[in-house]
Enzyme design. Structure first.
Site, PDB file in Angstrom:
ATOM      1  N   GLY A   1     -25.652  13.451  84.500  1.00 31.21           N
ATOM      2  CA  GLY A   1     -26.991  12.868  84.553  1.00 31.21           C
ATOM      3  C   GLY A   1     -28.002  13.754  83.844  1.00 31.21           C
ATOM      4  O   GLY A   1     -27.652  14.740  83.204  1.00 31.21           O
ATOM      5  N   LEU A   2     -29.282  13.381  83.956  1.00 30.89           N
ATOM      6  CA  LEU A   2     -30.320  14.182  83.312  1.00 30.89           C
ATOM      7  C   LEU A   2     -30.687  15.350  84.223  1.00 30.89           C
ATOM      8  O   LEU A   2     -31.716  15.351  84.869  1.00 30.89           O
ATOM      9  CB  LEU A   2     -31.559  13.331  83.020  1.00 30.89           C
ATOM     10  CG  LEU A   2     -31.453  12.374  81.826  1.00 30.89           C
ATOM     11  CD1 LEU A   2     -32.798  11.730  81.540  1.00 30.89           C
ATOM     12  CD2 LEU A   2     -30.941  13.090  80.580  1.00 30.89           C
ATOM     13  N   HIS A   3     -29.804  16.319  84.281  1.00 29.14           N
ATOM     14  CA  HIS A   3     -30.108  17.504  85.075  1.00 29.14           C
ATOM     15  C   HIS A   3     -30.926  18.448  84.221  1.00 29.14           C
ATOM     16  O   HIS A   3     -31.500  18.042  83.211  1.00 29.14           O
ATOM     17  CB  HIS A   3     -28.831  18.140  85.635  1.00 29.14           C
ATOM     18  CG  HIS A   3     -27.857  18.558  84.598  1.00 29.14           C
ATOM     19  ND1 HIS A   3     -27.795  19.830  84.115  1.00 29.14           N
ATOM     20  CD2 HIS A   3     -26.922  17.846  83.919  1.00 29.14           C
ATOM     21  CE1 HIS A   3     -26.846  19.902  83.192  1.00 29.14           C
ATOM     22  NE2 HIS A   3     -26.308  18.709  83.051  1.00 29.14           N
ATOM     23  N   MET A   4     -30.973  19.704  84.601  1.00 29.31           N
ATOM     24  CA  MET A   4     -31.963  20.568  83.971  1.00 29.31           C
ATOM     25  C   MET A   4     -31.816  20.708  82.464  1.00 29.31           C
ATOM     26  O   MET A   4     -32.779  20.554  81.729  1.00 29.31           O
ATOM     27  CB  MET A   4     -31.935  21.956  84.616  1.00 29.31           C
ATOM     28  CG  MET A   4     -33.036  22.835  84.047  1.00 29.31           C
ATOM     29  SD  MET A   4     -33.146  24.387  84.877  1.00 29.31           S
ATOM     30  CE  MET A   4     -33.697  23.854  86.472  1.00 29.31           C
TER      31      MET A   4
END
Lengths: 635, 84
Positions: B13-16
């Site tokens: 996913g759009l993690h850091m």
């Protein structure tokens, strides 16, 4: 449940003066250790630094969120450091970072995102940040987090279920070479597939690897014991445990991991509480195999060194002490014999451990040693008539069950003396009991031994062939017990009656009787592969050497694990060889040495032929007997 | 305003890291950048907001840019998302 639940005042340190990012990270890792979320701090530190090396974790507005998804983490945990003066951590907006939130999460991407999203949602509130920076104490800081989090909508993401399921496993098979590791692989793969953290301790022949720590055991969801022999269960008191065979560990790994992860397992409560219903035969076999598998290295190491002693010896120095004439061979023989001397205590000791767990160890070892010495009440130093491996098997089972009985008996004592039970009462009472037991059994062994020896002496000039077959067969009956010793003593007595260097045909028959059993095993593991497990086949090859060198002990592990089939085959083989040796008029001048005596024996060709014939006969019988073996196999 | 629909392909996913990459890709354009996730609209120029949205892999999103150089910003945003 939320961010505040992942924090603790212990893991918050405010207004520190640290100079660089590395110092802050080290501080945060240290803080994470205050709690029990981290299984292995070093591994976690490595994972954390590796993540940091991939790119900075400074976000914006002075916030940095160093984090790691790591298998060294049991469940999500946060640690906080704030700095008096921010330091440059390479944030996109160029603002120096002064607010550090370290996230430790298990290796689970979805969970990681959930924690990260929740935390950053909070941090987006400028008012919140402002107040956080003013907080004076960790408690106040935590209170602020809690207060602001109340304003957010309730979470429904999966991290509320944290701590996540962690499944531990122990795998062990009788020989510890293949199945132990196959089961470990299968369980780990199943864990990856199901997204469950699985750690497997392997108790193989090379020792225990990847040992489960007490902390892991305390915090796991359940433990899977996939073992074909006993494992020490005392450390799993009060833990949910699934006990299965090694094969189930291999072939039903996913099902097991799933069951364990859902906590669907009975709580282990000590040796006397319900375990899987198991037929007595199967259980006894497993207990015995615990002894046999531990005995194997002693037999192989000691046997081969003894064989080497003969190989390197100089026969011209004399026959009587052949095998220890030169310093090198004497040394090899001494340490080889030292290892072989442990066989019986190890066999009895670990059989007993399998029955009574740790308290059984001491009584089993001592019982085995007493079986080896043949101690009686009248002759406590040893009677010269050892009870052999069959005696050691009795000692192992007796020791184990005596301890189980003793534990039951002492259960009635008040709890206040619980502490001295294991350090005082079990050892002392257990030792007395097993000592008495063995000293009451051994006189019968001694009497049998004397009676056998006596009747051999009065046997008179029977047919030499019958005598040879009888003596050789006796060597195989108990491989070190009263029959074996009576025959051997009779053989050496005929040798002693002759002048030095004269050959005895009786001694030749006795020796061949002791050489056949390992050869029967070796041939059977080579030519009748289906009768043995892969591990048995591997250790079987060594028996060629041991047999040829008259190290009968090589056959003992096989005989102990399946006496009703192995012994008849060995006895038949030995008897055939002994009779033929007499028929061919073979005679040897020394009481040991195996085929190394060929240059000095009478009719070595006939001796080798007799040896081959006896070994083949034994192997054929073993193949027939083992063919119908249906139970107790690893396959 | 220009908008485009896409799907998050990043494994986690759009993690850091992806969030940082996304924001640095669009930060230099003067227009507003918004990521629409379901009912939610988040500021595409703030790493915190992007991470706070907790966008998992496979989630359909819509990116909208409004203001000067909106076209270029949208292309840059789509490019960085496609580069997994």
């Amino acid at each position: 449940m939320g961010v505040a639940d992942l924090l603790s005042p212990q893991r918050i340190e405010l207004n520190l003066s640290l100079q660089d990012k590395q110092a802050v990270l080290e501080r945060l890792v240290e803080l994470e250790s205050r709690g029990d979320a981290i299984i292995d701090l070093e591994a976690f530190r490595r994972d954390m630094m590796a993540r940091e090396a991939q790119g900075g974790t400074a976000v914006e507005a002075g916030i940095a969120v160093p984090h790691a998804k790591s298998s060294a983490v049991r469940y999500p945990s946060l640690a906080v450091v704030t700095l008096k003066k921010g330091i440059d951590c390479g944030a996109l907006d160029g603002v120096p970072s002064d607010l550090f939130f370290m996230i430790a999460v298990p290796a689970d991407a979805e969970l990681h995102m959930a924690v990260l999203a929740r935390l950053t949602t909070l941090l987006m509130e400028p008012e919140f940040l402002q107040q956080l920076r003013k907080a004076a104490t960790p408690e106040e800081f935590l209170h602020l987090v809690d207060e602001f989090e109340q304003r957010l909508p309730q979470l429904d993401s999966k991290w509320q279920e944290a701590p996540t399921a962690t499944v531990l496993a122990v795998t062990a098979c009788p020989t510890g070479i293949a199945h132990t590791y196959m089961a470990a692989d299968a369980l780990e793969r199943a864990g990856q597939h199901l997204g469950v953290t699985v750690k497997v301790e392997t108790q193989g022949a090379g020792g225990t690897k990847n040992k489960l720590t007490p902390q892991e055991i305390r915090q796991c969801t359940a433990v899977i014991i996939a073992a074909g022999r006993e494992v020490d269960m005392s450390r799993f008191q009060g833990i949910k445990v699934l006990r299965v065979s090694v094969n189930e560990g291999i072939y039903r790994a996913e099902e097991l991991v799933q069951r364990a992860a859902s906590g669907d397992a009975p709580v282990y409560g000590g040796v006397d509480l319900p375990r899987e219903v198991e037929r007595i035969g199967v259980r006894s076999y497993r207990q015995l195999m615990n002894g046999v598998s531990h005995m194997l290295p002693f037999v192989i190491g000691g046997g081969i060194l003894t064989a080497l002693a003969f190989l390197l010896d100089d026969m011209s120095l004399g026959y009587a002490h052949f095998g220890s004439n030169t310093p090198v061979s004497a040394w090899l023989r001494a340490i080889g014999q030292a290892a072989l001397g442990f066989m019986l205590p190890i066999l009895a000791g670990f059989t007993s451990v399998a029955i009574a767990d740790r308290p059984g160890m001491m009584v089993g070892f001592v019982g085995g040693a007493l079986a080896a010495s043949g101690a009686t009440l009248a002759a406590p130093e040893g009677s010269g008539a050892p009870a052999g491996f069959l005696g050691a098997m009795i000692a192992g089972f007796a020791g184990g069950y005596l301890m189980v009985g003793l534990k039951k008996l002492l259960d009635r004592l008040p709890g206040t003396i619980e502490g001295i039970k294991s350090i005082l009462l079990y050892p002392v009472a257990g030792l007395l009991m097993v000592g008495l037991f063995m000293c009451l059994i051994n006189p019968f062994v001694g009497a049998l031994n004397s009676a056998l020896y006596g009747s051999l002496q009065v046997l008179g000039p029977q047919s030499r062939i019958v005598l040879g077959a009888l003596l050789a067969g006796m060597m195989s009956i108990d491989m070190g017990g009263p029959f074996n010793k009576a025959a051997y003593l009779f053989g050496t007595s005929t040798l002693a009656a002759l002048a030095t260097g004269q050959e005895s045909d009786v001694m030749a028959a006795v020796m061949i009787g002791g050489m056949v059993p390992p050869l029967v095993i070796a041939l059977a593991t080579t030519f009748c592969k289906s009768c043995f497990t892969p591990e048995e086949r591997k250790s079987g090859a060594v028996n060629y050497i041991l047999g040829l060198c008259f190290v009968t002990e090589g056959a003992v592990p096989f005989a102990a694990s399946d006496p009703l089939r192995v012994l008849p085959a060995c006895i038949l083989g030995s008897a055939v060889a002994g009779g033929l040796s007499m028929l061919f008029g073979c005679a040897v001048p020394a009481p040991h040495g195996g085929i190394f005596l060929c240059p000095v024996m009478i009719n070595p060709g006939g001796y080798l032929a007799a040896l081959a014939a006896g070994s083949l006969a034994g192997m054929l019988l073993l193949a027939v007997l083992k063919k119908n073996r249906t139970i107790l196999r690893e396959h | 305003m220009v908008c485009a629909k896409t799907t998050v392909l990043h494994e986690s996913g759009l993690h850091m890291r992806p969030a940082q990459e996304f924001v640095s890709a669009v930060a230099n354009y003067p227009c507003k950048v918004v990521i629409k996730v379901g009912e939610n609209c988040v500021n595409g120029k703030s790493i915190l907001s992007v991470m706070a949205a907790g966008i998992q892999k496979g989630t359909p999103i819509e990116i909208c840019c409004e203001g000067p150089q909106e076209q270029e910003a949208l292309v840059a945003a789509l490019e960085v998302l496609a580069k997994v």
